[in-house]
Design a protein around this motif. Structure first.
Motif, PDB file in Angstrom:
ATOM      1  N   ALA A 670       1.500  -4.022   2.906  1.00 50.80           N
ATOM      2  CA  ALA A 670       1.579  -4.498   4.285  1.00 50.80           C
ATOM      3  C   ALA A 670       1.075  -3.416   5.231  1.00 50.80           C
ATOM      4  O   ALA A 670       1.465  -2.245   5.130  1.00 50.80           O
ATOM      5  N   VAL A 671       0.195  -3.795   6.165  1.00 46.33           N
ATOM      6  CA  VAL A 671      -0.381  -2.846   7.107  1.00 46.33           C
ATOM      7  C   VAL A 671      -0.283  -3.440   8.516  1.00 46.33           C
ATOM      8  O   VAL A 671      -0.231  -4.659   8.704  1.00 46.33           O
ATOM      9  N   ARG A 672      -0.274  -2.533   9.483  1.00 45.34           N
ATOM     10  CA  ARG A 672      -0.255  -2.987  10.876  1.00 45.34           C
ATOM     11  C   ARG A 672      -1.645  -3.420  11.314  1.00 45.34           C
ATOM     12  O   ARG A 672      -1.812  -4.413  12.016  1.00 45.34           O
ATOM     13  N   GLU A 673      -2.673  -2.668  10.876  1.00 47.10           N
ATOM     14  CA  GLU A 673      -4.037  -2.979  11.300  1.00 47.10           C
ATOM     15  C   GLU A 673      -5.014  -2.520  10.233  1.00 47.10           C
ATOM     16  O   GLU A 673      -4.912  -1.414   9.710  1.00 47.10           O
ATOM     17  N   VAL A 674      -5.946  -3.410   9.892  1.00 42.36           N
ATOM     18  CA  VAL A 674      -7.052  -3.054   9.013  1.00 42.36           C
ATOM     19  C   VAL A 674      -8.207  -2.595   9.898  1.00 42.36           C
ATOM     20  O   VAL A 674      -8.664  -3.340  10.766  1.00 42.36           O
ATOM     21  N   GLU A 675      -8.657  -1.368   9.693  1.00 41.30           N
ATOM     22  CA  GLU A 675      -9.686  -0.817  10.578  1.00 41.30           C
ATOM     23  C   GLU A 675     -11.104  -1.119  10.083  1.00 41.30           C
ATOM     24  O   GLU A 675     -11.853  -1.837  10.719  1.00 41.30           O
ATOM     25  N   ASP A 676     -11.475  -0.580   8.910  1.00 44.31           N
ATOM     26  CA  ASP A 676     -12.866  -0.747   8.480  1.00 44.31           C
ATOM     27  C   ASP A 676     -13.022  -0.207   7.060  1.00 44.31           C
ATOM     28  O   ASP A 676     -12.174   0.539   6.567  1.00 44.31           O
ATOM     29  N   ALA A 677     -14.107  -0.613   6.403  1.00 47.20           N
ATOM     30  CA  ALA A 677     -14.507   0.007   5.141  1.00 47.20           C
ATOM     31  C   ALA A 677     -15.366   1.221   5.471  1.00 47.20           C
ATOM     32  O   ALA A 677     -16.347   1.111   6.212  1.00 47.20           O
ATOM     33  N   VAL A 678     -14.986   2.384   4.975  1.00 51.17           N
ATOM     34  CA  VAL A 678     -15.637   3.635   5.352  1.00 51.17           C
ATOM     35  C   VAL A 678     -16.119   4.366   4.105  1.00 51.17           C
ATOM     36  O   VAL A 678     -15.698   4.072   2.980  1.00 51.17           O
ATOM     37  N   GLU A 679     -17.021   5.325   4.322  1.00 50.42           N
ATOM     38  CA  GLU A 679     -17.515   6.173   3.245  1.00 50.42           C
ATOM     39  C   GLU A 679     -16.783   7.509   3.273  1.00 50.42           C
ATOM     40  O   GLU A 679     -16.576   8.086   4.344  1.00 50.42           O
ATOM     41  N   LEU A 680     -16.395   7.984   2.100  1.00 48.77           N
ATOM     42  CA  LEU A 680     -15.692   9.265   1.972  1.00 48.77           C
ATOM     43  C   LEU A 680     -16.737  10.361   1.790  1.00 48.77           C
ATOM     44  O   LEU A 680     -17.087  10.741   0.666  1.00 48.77           O
ATOM     45  N   THR A 681     -17.238  10.860   2.894  1.00 51.16           N
ATOM     46  CA  THR A 681     -18.307  11.866   2.843  1.00 51.16           C
ATOM     47  C   THR A 681     -17.790  13.296   2.970  1.00 51.16           C
ATOM     48  O   THR A 681     -18.479  14.239   2.599  1.00 51.16           O
ATOM     49  N   GLU A 682     -16.583  13.460   3.536  1.00 48.21           N
ATOM     50  CA  GLU A 682     -16.023  14.802   3.703  1.00 48.21           C
ATOM     51  C   GLU A 682     -15.269  15.229   2.449  1.00 48.21           C
ATOM     52  O   GLU A 682     -14.975  14.422   1.562  1.00 48.21           O
ATOM     53  N   ALA A 683     -14.914  16.505   2.389  1.00 47.06           N
ATOM     54  CA  ALA A 683     -14.197  17.061   1.234  1.00 47.06           C
ATOM     55  C   ALA A 683     -12.806  16.450   1.122  1.00 47.06           C
ATOM     56  O   ALA A 683     -12.149  16.159   2.123  1.00 47.06           O
ATOM     57  N   LEU A 684     -12.366  16.235  -0.124  1.00 46.99           N
ATOM     58  CA  LEU A 684     -11.023  15.717  -0.403  1.00 46.99           C
ATOM     59  C   LEU A 684     -10.117  16.894  -0.768  1.00 46.99           C
ATOM     60  O   LEU A 684     -10.358  17.582  -1.758  1.00 46.99           O
ATOM     61  N   ARG A 685      -9.066  17.113   0.047  1.00 51.14           N
ATOM     62  CA  ARG A 685      -8.153  18.235  -0.184  1.00 51.14           C
ATOM     63  C   ARG A 685      -6.848  17.704  -0.780  1.00 51.14           C
ATOM     64  O   ARG A 685      -6.178  16.867  -0.167  1.00 51.14           O
ATOM     65  N   PRO A 686      -6.461  18.179  -1.991  1.00 57.65           N
ATOM     66  CA  PRO A 686      -5.244  17.673  -2.649  1.00 57.65           C
ATOM     67  C   PRO A 686      -3.986  17.947  -1.815  1.00 57.65           C
ATOM     68  O   PRO A 686      -3.922  18.904  -1.032  1.00 57.65           O
ATOM     69  N   VAL A 687      -2.971  17.088  -2.025  1.00 50.30           N
ATOM     70  CA  VAL A 687      -1.684  17.231  -1.337  1.00 50.30           C
ATOM     71  C   VAL A 687      -0.595  17.211  -2.413  1.00 50.30           C
ATOM     72  O   VAL A 687       0.000  16.156  -2.703  1.00 50.30           O
ATOM     73  N   PRO A 688      -0.293  18.345  -3.051  1.00 51.24           N
ATOM     74  CA  PRO A 688       0.658  18.358  -4.167  1.00 51.24           C
ATOM     75  C   PRO A 688       2.057  17.913  -3.753  1.00 51.24           C
ATOM     76  O   PRO A 688       2.795  17.358  -4.572  1.00 51.24           O
ATOM     77  N   GLU A 689       2.450  18.145  -2.486  1.00 53.66           N
ATOM     78  CA  GLU A 689       3.812  17.827  -2.077  1.00 53.66           C
ATOM     79  C   GLU A 689       4.053  16.338  -1.875  1.00 53.66           C
ATOM     80  O   GLU A 689       5.203  15.910  -1.754  1.00 53.66           O
ATOM     81  N   ASP A 690       2.997  15.541  -1.840  1.00 55.31           N
ATOM     82  CA  ASP A 690       3.157  14.102  -1.631  1.00 55.31           C
ATOM     83  C   ASP A 690       2.627  13.374  -2.862  1.00 55.31           C
ATOM     84  O   ASP A 690       1.413  13.277  -3.068  1.00 55.31           O
TER      85      ASP A 690
END
Length: 822
Positions: A670-690
């Motif tokens: 469930a989401v409040r708003e669907v924004e858009d389909a986007v391209e992941l062009t920037e670096a992906l930084r891991p989040v170990p705590e989540d």
């Protein structure tokens, strides 16, 4: 006509078509003895068959051609242009006579232009090995570059100065005759009947699969059904191949076309054919015959220069026209290229400005690719004079239209001074296509999936939807795109709520034009078996065929290209907003991962990889069951787990849901708003705590959390469970059938007749009928919803106003929950 004569006609046509192409190839390489032997056998067989059926005129013509070829085989005569032209003329005359025989005409009275004796006289050998093959007068009246040894230098292009061999002398790729397959002839009507039967079996299989999904897991049935599906798929593929023809049947006539046209224009052109073993639906071959012919004529007339001009430019005097066919999945690619002068960008632009197609200001900002694509505009031609070949402005626009009608496309690239390349992409078959099912006004329609660029919610953050009178426009990623309301196009009444928040299907035509089609909902996608419609329906220009969905419901297939043309979204160059991407941009876009960007109920911007998103659902808040430890909702008859809801009660009447699937399990987010389909062009930084976050990245300069799909499905994913739909009885009458029944069905109920209600069913009755039933002691359903006619309820009366939609839906949900608890 008896079967023996019909076989004679079919065999003779095949041999005549094959011999025409072989003759032109032999003219280019006279030393190819194997090819000469093949041509001789063709003509000899035709002569023998004509004698058997007592066709003396046919026999005399073929006998004369056989004698001339026999002289060449024996070395008594050198092959030249005169001989080849004369033999081709005889082949043409025999073909005309075969047509007359098939039509039942008497050959004795058949009198085409020119007598048979004149054709036979044209075979008179004036270039024997001991005679004057190069004598004066042998080239009188011949245009520049078309002398007796028209194609002699072609060997230099094929074998680069090496001694000619039997294989290298061919202008096309020929298969080994020893590898020829045994074949039989079947009537086309019989193949069509078999294909239609298999298509019906596929539809029946889809219907059975739909019913099995509704029934849940059936171990004793699922195994045999999977085997049946595999067998049926194999049978369908085999039957589809029976309809296929090798594209060499189309290629066979091209060498003759190139030879005649190049001689007419005073040019020397060699044709190189590749990919003749590629198979294509026979209907598709007939469809592309005219476009391919026009592109070849265009290349010889406009592209390849005269021999003197080629020599002055440092090229070989013989131009090369290459035609290659390749298959990639369900698509056939045909490439037509030449080594001529290429397309003149400035000349095309100047002509477009002169004719008013574009303005000088528009030309100043147009890229080279867009300028080159102007050649596909109606009426456009750079020829200065009108001839039998070109100059009328009727050509490449028709080529593009014919290809678009069958779901194909055409692209052009050119390098000045080096040549031009046309690339055709066409579907393998017209009978089975990938399609997307949409809904408007309670009716479903299918759209060919090859047109679908993207699907966007009308409320998406990156999209602005506006209407100005009868015109609708969408601002999509900074570009103004025309929008058509499907309900208005088809004359179907639409739901007012859905019309305010439509789903937009972005469609891109083969020409590069982009427009939006507003629909009320998106259903599933898959292979569709397309069948023709009645001519009266096809004449509307809105539909391209019909098909059946998995549940057996018939739907109409929309003719996207024609709908766009009817609303002037194609022909005007100025309305094109998104041109084709250049190669570097297209490659970068293909390499970038994509994700669905949304805002959850906590206000956080998150994203989930696009491969997981099946589709976007919209469900009424009242349909969500939060009574158990995990929220659930019923979608398409399936009970699915739901996550992402806020802790407090929902205030929105409807909720957007991302339907996610990993192939085995599904869940709704469930989401409040669907924004858009986007391209992941920037670096992906891991989040170990989540543990639920795969990474954090930047989208539009703002941080976005990318959800970890593995953890998400490990915690919440479940196989879909078929929901047992509750039953509801409604009163009799027109109002109940037209107003009440659709509302009850949309709430997830199966509607039953009033007399079929049992203790497990829910009953809807009017208040006065409820009082009468109680007074007479009649049996009522265990759970009853009473309707009143007046908006205001009397004190202490537990009834629902019949036009209070929300109250009625809430009462249905409450009654269903009460039954489940019991």
């Amino acid at each position: 006509m008896d079967d023996l004569l019909a076989d004679f006609i079919a065999e003779t046509r095949e041999m005549l078509e094959a011999s025409g192409g072989e003759l032109v190839a032999w003219e280019a390489n006279p030393a190819d003895r194997a090819r000469l032997d093949t041509i001789f056998r063709f003509v000899h067989t035709v002569k023998g068959n004509c004698g058997f059926f007592d066709f003396p005129r046919l026999a005399s013509l073929s006998h004369a051609a056989e004698d001339a070829l026999a002289d060449c085989r024996a070395g008594r005569r050198e092959p030249d242009q005169q001989l080849v032209t004369a033999v081709l003329a005889i082949i043409d005359r025999i073909a005309l006579m075969i047509d007359a025989i098939e039509a039942g005409e008497d050959l004795a009275s058949f009198d085409p232009d020119g007598s048979d004796e004149a054709l036979i006289a044209g075979l008179d050998g004036s270039h024997e090995t001991s005679g004057t093959a190069g004598s004066e007068g042998g080239t009188d009246g011949i245009k520049e570059g078309s002398g007796p040894t028209l194609h002699a230098p072609a060997e230099a292009l094929l074998i680069s100065g090496e001694e000619p061999t039997a294989q290298s002398q061919s202008t096309g790729r020929r298969s080994d005759p020893a590898a020829a397959q045994r074949t039989i002839r079947l009537p086309v009507e019989l193949l069509d009947r078999v294909m239609s039967g298999v298509s019906d079996m596929v539809l029946a299989r889809n219907d059975l699969a739909h019913r099995l999904r509704q029934a849940g897991n059936q171990p004793t049935i699922d195994g045999p059904f999977e085997r049946l599906t595999t067998i049926l798929s194999d049978v369908r593929d085999a039957i589809t191949r029976m309809r296929m023809q090798r594209i060499e049947t189309l290629f066979g006539a091209l060498p003759r076309l190139v030879r005649d046209l190049s001689a007419e224009l005073g040019k020397q052109v060699m044709v190189d054919l590749d990919g003749g073993d590629v198979e294509l639906d026979r209907e598709m071959i007939e469809t592309i015959r005219d476009p391919l012919t026009h592109l070849i004529r265009n290349a010889i007339d406009h592209g390849i220069e005269a021999p003197s001009a080629r020599l002055a430019g440092g090229k070989r005097e013989i131009g090369l026209l290459a035609i290659a066919a390749r298959q990639s999945g369900n698509t056939i690619s045909i490439v037509i290229s030449d080594d001529g002068r290429g397309l003149d960008e400035e000349r095309i632009a100047a002509k477009a400005v002169h004719t008013g197609l574009i303005t000088a200001a528009e030309r100043a900002v147009m890229s080279r690719d867009k300028i080159l694509n102007l050649i596909f505009e109606p009426g456009f031609s750079t020829a200065e004079t009108v001839s039998n070949v070109s100059g009328r402005g009727v050509g490449l626009d028709v080529v593009r239209q014919n290809l678009e009608k069958v779901g194909g496309s055409i692209k052009v690239t050119s390098q000045p001074g080096h040549g031009t390349l046309f690339s055709l992409q066409i579907p393998l078959t017209l009978s089975i296509i990938a399609g997307l099912t949409v809904e408007v006004g309670g009716h479903r329609f299918a759209i060919p999936q090859s047109y679908v660029e993207e699907i966007v919610q009308g409320t998406a953050h990156a999209l602005e939807f506006t209407r100005m009178g009868e015109t609708a426009l969408v601002t999509f990623r900074g570009n103004r795109v025309p929008c058509l309301m499907l309900g208005e196009v088809l004359g179907v009444a639409s739901c007012e709520i859905a019309a305010r928040e439509p789903t937009l299907v972005m469609l891109r035509l083969a020409s590069g034009d982009l427009f939006a089609l507003a629909v009320e909902g998106i259903h599933n996608h898959g292979d569709l078996v397309v069948k023709p419609l009645a001519p009266a329906v096809m004449r509307s220009g809105l539909y391209a065929g019909s098909t059946l969905l998995d549940d057996g419901q018939p739907v109409l297939l929309l003719d996207v290209a024609n709908i766009a043309a009817q609303h002037n979204l194609v022909s005007d160059t100025r309305t094109r907003v998104l041109g084709p991407l250049d190669d570097e941009t297209a490659t970068a876009a293909a390499d970038a991962a994509r994700a669905m960007l949304f805002t959850d109920f906590a206000g956080r911007r998150s994203a989930v990889r696009l491969e997981l998103v099946q589709r976007i659902e919209t469900a009424p808040a009242s349909a969500i069951d939060r009574s158990g430890p995990r929220a659930r909702v019923v979608i398409d008859g399936l009970i699915l787990p739901l996550i992402g809801l806020p802790d407090e009660a929902l205030t929105l009447p409807r909720v957007r849901l991302l339907r996610l699937s990993d192939g085995a399990c599904e869940l709704l987010y469930a989401v409040r708003e669907v924004e858009d389909a986007v391209e992941l062009t920037e670096a992906l930084r891991p989040v170990p705590e989540d543990p639920l976050a795969e990474a954090v990245t930047l989208i539009g300069g703002k941080p976005v959390t990318l959800i970890d799909a593995h953890t998400l499905f490990a915690l919440h994913g479940e196989p879909p469970v078929v929901a047992a739909r509750p039953r509801c009885s409604i009163p009799q009458g027109e109002w109940s059938r037209t107003i009440l029944a659709p509302l009850v069905a949309s709430a997830g109920y199966d509607i039953i007749a009033e007399g079929e209600a049992d203790s497990a069913a829910i009953g809807i009755v009017f208040e006065d009928m409820f009082e009468v039933a109680e007074a007479l002691g009649r049996t009522l359903p265990g759970r009853v919803i009473r309707l009143r006619d007046q908006p205001e309820a009397p004190a202490g009366c537990e009834t629902v106003y019949r036009y209070d939609r929300e109250a009625l839906l809430a009462a249905l949900a409450a009654a269903n929950h009460t039954g489940e608890a019991a």
